[in-house]
Write a protein that holds these residues in place. Structure first.
Motif, PDB file in Angstrom:
ATOM      1  N   SER A 517       6.749  35.230   6.207  1.00 40.49           N
ATOM      2  CA  SER A 517       7.378  35.135   7.439  1.00 40.49           C
ATOM      3  C   SER A 517       6.356  35.526   8.622  1.00 40.49           C
ATOM      4  N   ILE A 518       6.455  35.494   9.870  1.00 43.71           N
ATOM      5  CA  ILE A 518       5.307  35.647  11.009  1.00 43.71           C
ATOM      6  C   ILE A 518       5.082  36.985  10.925  1.00 43.71           C
ATOM      7  N   GLY A 519       5.746  38.097  10.690  1.00 39.05           N
ATOM      8  CA  GLY A 519       5.156  39.531  10.537  1.00 39.05           C
ATOM      9  C   GLY A 519       4.575  39.575   9.390  1.00 39.05           C
ATOM     10  N   ASP A 520       4.822  39.247   8.347  1.00 35.00           N
ATOM     11  CA  ASP A 520       4.297  39.242   7.033  1.00 35.00           C
ATOM     12  C   ASP A 520       2.800  38.555   7.249  1.00 35.00           C
ATOM     13  N   ILE A 526      -4.220  41.307   9.032  1.00 34.66           N
ATOM     14  CA  ILE A 526      -4.727  42.647   9.476  1.00 34.66           C
ATOM     15  C   ILE A 526      -5.454  43.206   8.211  1.00 34.66           C
ATOM     16  N   HIS A 527      -4.694  43.281   7.028  1.00 35.59           N
ATOM     17  CA  HIS A 527      -5.441  43.856   5.973  1.00 35.59           C
ATOM     18  C   HIS A 527      -6.558  43.157   5.492  1.00 35.59           C
ATOM     19  N   GLU A 528      -6.773  41.579   5.538  1.00 36.47           N
ATOM     20  CA  GLU A 528      -7.930  41.251   5.204  1.00 36.47           C
ATOM     21  C   GLU A 528      -8.900  41.517   6.043  1.00 36.47           C
ATOM     22  N   GLU A 529      -8.701  41.651   7.433  1.00 37.17           N
ATOM     23  CA  GLU A 529      -9.913  41.653   8.269  1.00 37.17           C
ATOM     24  C   GLU A 529     -10.295  43.298   8.153  1.00 37.17           C
ATOM     25  N   MET A 530      -9.092  44.387   7.860  1.00 35.18           N
ATOM     26  CA  MET A 530      -9.685  45.734   7.835  1.00 35.18           C
ATOM     27  C   MET A 530     -10.548  45.676   6.526  1.00 35.18           C
ATOM     28  N   LEU A 531     -10.399  45.143   5.640  1.00 41.83           N
ATOM     29  CA  LEU A 531     -11.090  45.331   4.325  1.00 41.83           C
ATOM     30  C   LEU A 531     -12.438  44.468   4.746  1.00 41.83           C
ATOM     31  N   ARG A 532     -12.421  43.378   5.289  1.00 45.38           N
ATOM     32  CA  ARG A 532     -13.595  42.610   5.554  1.00 45.38           C
ATOM     33  C   ARG A 532     -14.453  43.533   6.552  1.00 45.38           C
ATOM     34  N   GLU A 541       3.077  52.420  17.250  1.00 46.00           N
ATOM     35  CA  GLU A 541       4.365  53.315  17.143  1.00 46.00           C
ATOM     36  C   GLU A 541       5.027  53.172  15.737  1.00 46.00           C
ATOM     37  N   ASP A 542       5.658  54.215  15.201  1.00 43.73           N
ATOM     38  CA  ASP A 542       6.259  54.020  13.831  1.00 43.73           C
ATOM     39  C   ASP A 542       5.470  53.295  12.960  1.00 43.73           C
ATOM     40  N   LEU A 543       4.125  53.211  12.914  1.00 43.95           N
ATOM     41  CA  LEU A 543       3.061  52.840  12.108  1.00 43.95           C
ATOM     42  C   LEU A 543       3.215  53.109  10.621  1.00 43.95           C
ATOM     43  N   GLN A 544       3.538  54.327  10.004  1.00 45.02           N
ATOM     44  CA  GLN A 544       3.861  54.462   8.924  1.00 45.02           C
ATOM     45  C   GLN A 544       4.820  53.928   8.196  1.00 45.02           C
ATOM     46  N   ALA A 545       5.926  53.340   9.266  1.00 44.61           N
ATOM     47  CA  ALA A 545       7.134  52.822   8.581  1.00 44.61           C
ATOM     48  C   ALA A 545       6.986  51.291   8.733  1.00 44.61           C
ATOM     49  N   GLY A 546       5.838  51.012   9.130  1.00 44.40           N
ATOM     50  CA  GLY A 546       5.583  49.272   9.416  1.00 44.40           C
ATOM     51  C   GLY A 546       6.095  48.956  10.623  1.00 44.40           C
ATOM     52  N   ILE A 551       4.268  44.490  10.692  1.00 42.40           N
ATOM     53  CA  ILE A 551       2.885  44.108  11.267  1.00 42.40           C
ATOM     54  C   ILE A 551       1.785  45.144  10.695  1.00 42.40           C
ATOM     55  N   PRO A 552       2.353  46.554  11.085  1.00 43.26           N
ATOM     56  CA  PRO A 552       0.925  47.527  10.326  1.00 43.26           C
ATOM     57  C   PRO A 552       1.507  48.178   9.089  1.00 43.26           C
ATOM     58  N   LYS A 553       2.482  47.483   8.207  1.00 42.70           N
ATOM     59  CA  LYS A 553       2.759  47.858   7.116  1.00 42.70           C
ATOM     60  C   LYS A 553       1.567  48.066   6.058  1.00 42.70           C
ATOM     61  N   LEU A 554       1.405  49.413   5.428  1.00 40.80           N
ATOM     62  CA  LEU A 554       0.691  50.182   4.536  1.00 40.80           C
ATOM     63  C   LEU A 554      -0.772  50.350   5.172  1.00 40.80           C
TER      64      LEU A 554
END
Length: 847
Positions: A517-520, A526-532, A541-546, A551-554
């Motif tokens: 999906s678009i959100g996933d 985001i995860h690829e870039e945060m590791l890179r 807001e509500d970041l822990q819950a995704g 979009i900010p999941k995990l």
């Protein structure tokens, strides 16, 4: 509570003495009218408390006139000092805001009770009184501030400085403190009255003056001006013109210091992050300057909350001159005791008397040392007086301002106080102080000369400062930081790494199967870039819950709270914090649950767009804002959630604005935006975040300046004059794709172009299609007035007019708010059926 010593005068015309008992003035305990004080003009000792009280709006005696509460003062103990009976009769004037005449003992008492200092520790700060070199340095810093501002005033009157200019005369104890206790590596955020703060921070006076002269030799190459002084080597980060906007920026800057320590990174000689930990004794802090009027802004409460919650090394330095612009602050603020505002958040504060620069330096350094020791944020309020008006361009018609100004120049001058005190006690001779003044005079003359001789900036510079990275940048070629693996290893546990690698693998499998999906897809990017790049952070807001669309999941579960921050429900606050991080070597992502919530952050988004240019290219702004938005047919979200925020921000210079109506576009654009060194904004379609699925080109960045041709009209339709170029974005893509079959059944066809880049606009792709079809429709998800389609239509008409056989047809949202009921919404929001009708009109001559 600190002790307030007020002096009572005796004159030959006084027939009796007013006797004052010791009393307490309590905050918030009565509705009495504001007291006034009569003071003697021309005497540094003659002050008397008036026994009468009058309305704050004393010119009116109407019983319906506004009434104001008594000025909120600290809980001071009152005492009186009687002058010798030889005092002569002098002209007296009304002073609305009496001085506090606070002795060092009162400051020491605050340091003990509020900050936990011992008597021995406080005595060490008092050693300044016998440190002649330090006192001389303090005097020179204040003298330079005064002389520089006087020179600015002269040059302004000569027309060499233009626009708005705000002078600091009378408040020199603040730059004196900065010079005395603030280090080069400390991060500084000021407001529009910042010349002296910059110079005291080590910024070259010649460069500051040249900036005011709009010269290329200025701190910002003439791009910033008087209200926007920036200097990267001294960490002087503004100069901000919107009142109080600097507060969240400073909060983000303080967070960047914490990030340095958590990730074991530091700045190299070029102020670029390197894989070298800060020294063990790293005690940097961020100082933010603000007036007591600006401190009434809601951003203050938000920053106190955030700074306390994260134990940030932040000094809030409140310059309390009693005036919000020219308005008497108590006329608009119930409580001006800003130093007490942090009690609710566990943030201590200190009040000092700005007339006594040595006490400001001693008390201020004690507060600064408290922060340096890791105790978290603190407030320092300096009670002072501004000798000049708000700006030479502004009239001073506010109540009591002119009288107060004249009185303060005589009675509350920190330079005169310093000279009188240290000449009287023999620390300095008149010759020594005169020599210091001469040195400063020569330095200011040299600054003016440098500014005069500096050239004007070239006209080409304006366009060069639009974006840090060119619009056609290939983000696939940007290298990752060499320290990425090292930082990841020391900050992400094996268990966390295993979890996130499994998550990424699962998302990639979905992408390859065409089921992401678009959100996933955004979450994967985001995860690829945060590791890179471990300097990448995220706020939501509500970041822990995704959040709403994963979009900010995990992110917080993987990178910790230091890099993935749950935020309070105010987008302006955390967009501002992200801006402060971006100015200090980090790459923040801001996820807006719904892009319309970004309305709360318009000031901060605007400044993000301006910063690279305003600073003369010194400060990149690698800030990425992502969110779901737009207005789909039958959305049923009502007006507030259906606003075209993408159109609202189109006019902000310096922003790159993109849209993504597919997982492929969302993934590739997100990766590019995070790597871009300027501010970027990605809009995704709110009603398609989970339903739209497809493949993505894994590992690949997409350009931020290109549209996408999703469907090409047949050559047969083109030759028959039955083809139309259709420009659309967000939900319009889905509507248009669904309409193609019916359009073709009617004997027509379309070139369907998805506007993945709203700014900069891909005119090349538009022109190529229009050269084939000669007709254009814009299916626009914004209002007819001031919308995206209006801007594009104007550009096409201006640049591609010869390719048009008919006017551009805009299918825009009506200017009315979007209704909740679907029966009414049809009249406002355009959809596929409108597109089919529009194509037929254009191709049959009906338009």
């Amino acid at each position: 509570t600190p002790t307030l010593r007020r002096r009572r005068r005796t004159t030959t015309t006084t027939t009796h003495r007013h006797k004052h008992k010791h009393k307490q003035i309590h905050n918030n305990n009565n509705n009495k009218e504001q007291s006034k004080m009569k003071v003697v003009l021309g005497s540094t000792l003659a002050l008397a408390v008036a026994v009468s009280t009058v309305s704050a709006f004393s010119s009116s005696h109407n019983k319906h006139a506004f009434a104001t509460r008594k000025n909120a003062l600290p809980t001071f103990q009152m005492s009186t000092v009687t002058e010798p009976a030889t005092t002569t009769t002098e002209e007296s004037v009304d002073v609305m805001r009496p001085p506090i005449n606070m002795p060092w003992e009162s400051i020491a008492e605050q340091l003990q009770t509020t900050f936990g200092y011992s008597e021995e520790q406080i005595a060490a700060y008092d050693d300044l009184e016998s440190d002649k070199p330090a006192l001389l340095k303090l005097y020179k810093a204040m003298t330079l501030a005064r002389a520089f501002e006087n020179a600015c005033n002269q040059q302004y009157m000569q027309g060499k400085i233009r626009g708005f200019m705000h002078l600091d005369n009378g408040q020199e104890s603040i730059p004196g403190l900065v010079d005395y206790a603030i280090k080069n590596e400390d991060i500084k955020y000021s407001y529009y009255r910042e010349h002296t703060h910059a110079i005291a921070s080590g910024v070259d006076p010649g460069a500051v003056m040249a900036e005011l002269f709009m010269k290329e030799g200025g701190t910002c190459k003439g791009a910033g001006g008087s209200m926007h002084i920036f200097d990267k080597p001294t960490y002087f980060q503004g100069g901000w013109a919107l009142v109080s906007e600097q507060l969240p920026y400073a909060c983000g800057a303080a967070k960047s210091i914490m990030l340095d320590r958590a990730l074991a990174l530091s700045d190299d000689d070029n102020v670029v992050k390197q894989d070298v930990p800060p020294p063990e004794d790293d005690d940097r802090l961020t100082v933010v300057f603000i007036g007591e009027g600006g401190s009434q802004n809601g951003r203050m409460a938000e920053v106190l909350n955030a700074a306390s919650k994260d134990n940030l090394p932040l000094l809030i330095l409140v310059i309390d001159n009693g005036r919000a612009i020219n308005t008497f602050t108590p006329d608009v603020a119930r409580n001006s005791n800003i130093y007490q505002a942090g009690k609710h958040y566990g943030v201590p504060g200190l009040l000092v008397d700005g007339a006594n620069a040595a006490d400001v330096a001693k008390g201020g350094k004690a507060v600064i040392d408290y922060i340096r020791k890791g105790n978290g944020p603190a407030i320092l309020q300096v009670h002072t007086y501004r000798f000049n008006g708000h700006s030479p361009a502004d009239p001073e018609h506010e109540r009591g301002r002119k009288n107060e100004k004249a009185w303060a120049r005589v009675e509350q001058d920190p330079l005169k106080f310093f000279e009188n005190k240290y000449l009287a006690n023999g620390v300095f001779t008149e010759e020594e102080l005169k020599q210091a003044k001469n040195e400063i005079r020569d330095e200011v003359k040299a600054a003016v000369k440098f500014a005069d001789e500096s050239p004007m900036p070239p006209v080409e510079l304006a366009k060069e400062l639009e974006y840090p990275d060119a619009a056609n940048t290939d983000y696939n070629t940007k290298p990752s930081p060499a320290f990425a693996d090292n930082v990841n290893k020391r900050t992400i546990s094996d268990a966390q790494m295993a979890t996130i690698n499994d998550h990424i693998a699962a998302l990639r499998a979905k992408a390859q199967a065409g089921e992401i999906s678009i959100g996933d897809a955004i979450n994967l990017a985001i995860h690829e870039e945060m590791l890179r790049d471990p300097t990448t952070t995220i706020h939501a807001e509500d970041l822990q819950a995704g959040s709403s669309y994963d979009i900010p999941k995990l992110t917080q579960q993987t990178y910790g709270q230091i890099r993935a921050a749950d935020e309070i429900i105010d987008e302006g606050h955390f967009v501002g914090k992200a801006l402060g991080e971006a100015m200090n070597g980090y790459r923040p992502i801001v996820e807006l649950m719904n892009t319309n919530f970004g309305i709360y952050g318009m000031a901060e988004i605007s400044s993000a767009g301006n910063t690279y240019a305003t600073t003369g290219g010194q400060f990149d702004m690698p800030l990425t804002i992502i969110g779901a938005g737009g207005t789909a047919p039958n959305q049923a979200l009502g007006a507030e959630h259906s606003q075209p925020f993408h159109a609202y921000v189109m006019g902000i210079p310096g922003l790159k604005i993109c849209t993504a109506a597919s997982p492929e576009a969302a993934y590739g654009i997100t990766k590019s935006m995070i790597r871009d060194n300027g501010p970027c904004f990605l809009f995704a379609p709110v009603k398609m975040m989970k339903e739209s699925k497809g493949p993505v080109d894994l590992g690949q960045c997409m350009p931020l300046n290109k549209a996408a041709l999703l469907h090409e009209a047949s050559q047969e339709a083109v030759d028959a004059g039955g083809a139309v170029t259709v420009l659309t974005y967000l939900h319009g893509v889905k509507e248009s794709l669904a309409a193609i079959e019916e359009i073709q059944e009617e004997g027509f066809d379309i070139d369907l172009i998805e506007l993945r880049s709203l700014k900069p606009l891909d005119m090349e792709s538009i022109a190529k299609s229009l050269a084939r079809t000669n007709k254009m429709i814009i299916l626009d998800e914004s209002t007819k007035t001031g919308g995206v389609g209006a801007s594009i239509s104007a550009a096409v008409s201006e640049e591609l007019f010869d390719l048009l056989d008919s006017p551009v047809l805009r299918l825009s949202m009506d200017d009315a708010p979007v209704p909740y009921a679907s029966s009414m919404e049809k009249a406002v929001v355009k959809r596929g059926s409108d597109l089919i009708e529009g194509v037929m009109q254009l191709c049959t001559g009906g338009y």
